[in-house]
Write an enzyme that holds these catalytic residues in place. Structure first.
Site, PDB file in Angstrom:
ATOM      1  N   ARG A   1       6.270 -16.907 -17.302  1.00  0.00           N
ATOM      2  CA  ARG A   1       6.306 -15.856 -15.887  1.00  0.00           C
ATOM      3  C   ARG A   1       6.394 -16.899 -14.476  1.00  0.00           C
ATOM      4  O   ARG A   1       6.099 -17.906 -14.587  1.00  0.00           O
ATOM      5  CB  ARG A   1       4.794 -15.355 -15.911  1.00  0.00           C
ATOM      6  CG  ARG A   1       5.141 -13.956 -16.314  1.00  0.00           C
ATOM      7  CD  ARG A   1       6.105 -12.216 -16.131  1.00  0.00           C
ATOM      8  NE  ARG A   1       6.250 -11.190 -17.468  1.00  0.00           N
ATOM      9  CZ  ARG A   1       7.112 -11.141 -17.873  1.00  0.00           C
ATOM     10  NH1 ARG A   1       7.507 -12.461 -18.753  1.00  0.00           N
ATOM     11  NH2 ARG A   1       6.954 -10.115 -18.392  1.00  0.00           N
TER      12      ARG A   1
ATOM     13  N   ASP B   1      13.084 -20.374 -17.799  1.00  0.00           N
ATOM     14  CA  ASP B   1      13.857 -19.151 -18.256  1.00  0.00           C
ATOM     15  C   ASP B   1      13.012 -17.919 -17.267  1.00  0.00           C
ATOM     16  O   ASP B   1      14.485 -17.292 -17.253  1.00  0.00           O
ATOM     17  CB  ASP B   1      13.284 -18.525 -20.228  1.00  0.00           C
ATOM     18  CG  ASP B   1      13.990 -17.489 -20.516  1.00  0.00           C
ATOM     19  OD1 ASP B   1      15.528 -17.531 -19.911  1.00  0.00           O
ATOM     20  OD2 ASP B   1      13.166 -16.668 -20.497  1.00  0.00           O
TER      21      ASP B   1
ATOM     22  N   GLU C   1      14.667 -13.388  -9.004  1.00  0.00           N
ATOM     23  CA  GLU C   1      15.140 -13.349 -10.145  1.00  0.00           C
ATOM     24  C   GLU C   1      16.675 -12.132 -10.290  1.00  0.00           C
ATOM     25  O   GLU C   1      15.368 -10.774  -9.967  1.00  0.00           O
ATOM     26  CB  GLU C   1      14.745 -13.422 -11.877  1.00  0.00           C
ATOM     27  CG  GLU C   1      13.511 -13.499 -12.178  1.00  0.00           C
ATOM     28  CD  GLU C   1      13.156 -13.761 -13.759  1.00  0.00           C
ATOM     29  OE1 GLU C   1      13.667 -12.575 -13.891  1.00  0.00           O
ATOM     30  OE2 GLU C   1      12.552 -14.283 -13.663  1.00  0.00           O
TER      31      GLU C   1
ATOM     32  N   HIS D   1      16.661 -15.249 -18.040  1.00  0.00           N
ATOM     33  CA  HIS D   1      15.282 -14.969 -18.577  1.00  0.00           C
ATOM     34  C   HIS D   1      15.785 -14.350 -19.437  1.00  0.00           C
ATOM     35  O   HIS D   1      16.271 -13.175 -20.174  1.00  0.00           O
ATOM     36  CB  HIS D   1      14.926 -13.902 -17.612  1.00  0.00           C
ATOM     37  CG  HIS D   1      13.300 -13.472 -17.325  1.00  0.00           C
ATOM     38  ND1 HIS D   1      12.656 -12.812 -16.508  1.00  0.00           N
ATOM     39  CD2 HIS D   1      12.513 -13.525 -18.423  1.00  0.00           C
ATOM     40  CE1 HIS D   1      11.559 -12.046 -17.216  1.00  0.00           C
ATOM     41  NE2 HIS D   1      11.109 -12.798 -18.816  1.00  0.00           N
ATOM     42  N   LEU D   2      15.932 -15.536 -20.193  1.00  0.00           N
ATOM     43  CA  LEU D   2      16.086 -15.076 -21.925  1.00  0.00           C
ATOM     44  C   LEU D   2      15.323 -14.745 -22.978  1.00  0.00           C
ATOM     45  O   LEU D   2      16.154 -14.839 -24.489  1.00  0.00           O
ATOM     46  CB  LEU D   2      17.435 -15.991 -22.485  1.00  0.00           C
ATOM     47  CG  LEU D   2      18.226 -16.024 -21.778  1.00  0.00           C
ATOM     48  CD1 LEU D   2      19.602 -17.205 -22.185  1.00  0.00           C
ATOM     49  CD2 LEU D   2      19.499 -14.474 -21.548  1.00  0.00           C
ATOM     50  N   GLY D   3      13.757 -15.097 -22.612  1.00  0.00           N
ATOM     51  CA  GLY D   3      13.012 -15.043 -24.012  1.00  0.00           C
ATOM     52  C   GLY D   3      13.272 -13.884 -25.025  1.00  0.00           C
ATOM     53  O   GLY D   3      12.555 -13.926 -25.898  1.00  0.00           O
TER      54      GLY D   3
END
Length: 529
Positions: free
Chosen positions: A236, A260, A265, A283-285
């Site tokens: 986060r 990430d 965002e 933010h591809l987690g």
């Protein structure tokens, strides 16, 4: 758990089609509406029992407080920082996530960023596309023999550890919850953060975002690290202080970062994104086909299982409900609510309520203290105006009202199946009641010192009154009730025959005015269960 009816669900973001299919296969109507603004979401949500989101929908207190029918918010993913959990809890709404849905995907991306940082893969690839051949510029380092510090040793931290160990990395870590012997079983030596910082060549964070983890990596902690340490955040934004990270990158104290996630965002401040030693992703987690399918399917199955009373998985604010999925627990919840309602009716004229003591007696109730206490409070607070308590929100409601709550268990078995004793204090007056379950039916054994000769079945319309024992008492009360058009259906007297005692009469309907009994009794209360 008492059944929660979920008939309609709104899905406000793109989730795997299996989510809708599973819900609809189980009789739940589903509507999908994406990219709604806050006002649109508030207007739409008033018609739904459930809401399914990913991370883009901000379920704020305003949204929650406007959704009068909402019973559950399902997050198809791990974190719930886009949901105001406190506001949902106060409203009695379950917040549920899918704790394991994106574990593998997030762990694999973390490992990808660690490897990319060690060999400058993204920078080299971009250089090649620009027509260059800079072998010396992208000199890397082996992972073999290096130390990886893992802050947060939950599911994702564990998966990262086992994968990076295969590269010959030594894995150390910190977690305030996971026992050291557990993490040691999968190759991670636990230590304090003070011990961890100076040893690490690489650091990756896998904690929730909460006050205690905001800025966990900051100027002070970077100063304690090896010069050139590389850091990764796929958890986060905000766990790593972004301004401190930029300063560490510019000074060389930090040799590179894989990010990430960001505080904002997409990030408007591009200082980190544009830094040559930063590898960043949008933010591809959880952005794999497998994770999205798993999360979408998991949240639907969890909702259906809850509605069908099978079990409760992933509830972040309703742990009290986890052990309420047996027939016995349903009966005990009814008992707690009924005993609470009886005491509420007895103490109506002595507000406010200041203290509640719940004592569960007998081995059979050892694991029931939590939800029994909540059930009792639901019964006690249910008749207060403007109050809608349930097992999820009632503890916070009681505490907000200044009520002191004590809950204990004792081995003494007051009844064959265990008993629940409740004591309350209201404006200087005290009342107590003891109940149990007999033949699947909640019954009252005792009320403020009066032990009933025959247990009182806690159902229907019940009239309680306290009076001096006398042979004429019942006939006098019966005559008055007849005058009021109320029929007696049952009568329970205490086993004692002297002094001021509590009696219970099952009646066809409640009295319009309890004052009609004033000439015959000292106190009176009535309740419908």
């Amino acid at each position: 758990m008492a059944p929660i009816s979920i008939k309609t669900v709104l899905i406000s973001e793109s989730v795997d089609p299996r989510c809708r299919a599973i819900l609809e296969e189980n009789g739940i109507r589903v509507t999908e509406k994406q990219n709604m603004k806050k006002d649109e979401l508030i207007a739409e949500l008033k018609d739904y029992d459930g809401l399914v989101v990913r991370s883009a929908t901000k379920v704020t207190a305003d949204v929650i407080n406007a959704a009068d029918n909402l019973k559950i918010i399902g997050r198809a993913g791990t974190g719930v920082d886009n949901v105001d959990v406190d506001a949902a809890t106060k409203k009695g709404i379950i917040v549920m996530n899918t704790p394991s849905g994106n574990t593998i995907s997030a762990a694999e991306l973390t490992c990808t960023l660690i490897m990319s940082l060690s060999r400058n893969v993204p920078q080299a690839a971009m250089s090649m596309k620009q027509g260059n051949w800079d072998r010396k510029k992208f000199m890397g380092a082996e992972l073999y023999g290096k130390v990886l510090g893992i802050v947060g040793l939950g599911r994702i931290g564990k998966e990262v550890a086992t994968r990076m160990q295969s590269f010959g990395m030594r894995t150390i870590g910190y977690d305030p919850i996971t026992p050291p012997q557990v993490s040691a079983s999968w190759g991670v030596e636990q230590m304090s953060l003070e011990q961890l910082w100076p040893q690490c060549d690489y650091i990756t964070v896998h904690t929730p975002l909460m006050p205690s983890t905001v800025g966990l990596l900051n100027d002070e902690s970077f100063a304690k690290c090896k010069r050139g340490v590389k850091v990764v955040n796929c958890a986060r934004g905000g766990i790593i202080d972004e301004a401190a990270l930029l300063r560490a990158l510019e000074s060389g104290q930090c040799g590179g970062a894989g990010l990430d996630v960001f505080v904002e965002e997409p990030p408007k401040d591009r200082s980190l994104v544009d830094h040559p030693n930063v590898i960043s992703c949008p933010h591809l987690g959880a952005s794999t086909k497998e994770a999205q399918a798993r999360c979408g399917e998991d949240i639907a199955v969890q909702i259906v299982d809850m509605v069908k009373g099978k079990n409760l998985v992933g509830a972040v604010n309703a742990q009290v409900l986890a052990s309420t999925f047996s027939q016995e627990s349903h009966q005990l919840i009814k008992l707690g609510e009924a005993v609470g309602a009886v005491l509420q009716s007895c103490s109506t004229s002595h507000k406010p309520l200041s203290q509640v003591n719940v004592i569960c007696q007998g081995d059979s109730l050892k694991s029931s203290v939590g939800y029994m206490t909540s059930a009792v409070l639901v019964g006690l607070l249910d008749h207060d105006s403007g109050c809608s308590p349930n097992l999820i929100n009632v503890l916070s409601m009681a505490k907000d009202s200044g009520i002191m709550i004590n809950q204990t268990h004792c081995a003494t078995d007051g009844a064959a199946n265990g008993a629940c004793k409740v004591e309350i204090m209201a404006n200087g007056c005290s009342y107590e009641a003891t109940g149990t379950v007999q033949g699947g039916v909640p019954v009252l054994l005792e009320l403020s010192g009066s032990v009933f000769r025959q247990p009182v079945a806690l159902s229907g319309n019940l009239l309680f009154f306290k009076a001096l024992a006398s042979p004429q008492l019942l006939s006098s009360v019966a005559g008055l009730l007849a005058t009021e058009g109320v029929e007696i259906e049952s009568f329970s007297a205490p086993s004692d025959h002297t002094g001021d005692l509590w009696y219970c009469v099952g009646v066809s309907s409640l009295l319009r005015d309890l004052g009609a009994l004033k000439s015959l009794v000292q106190e009176a209360a009535q309740v419908t269960l």
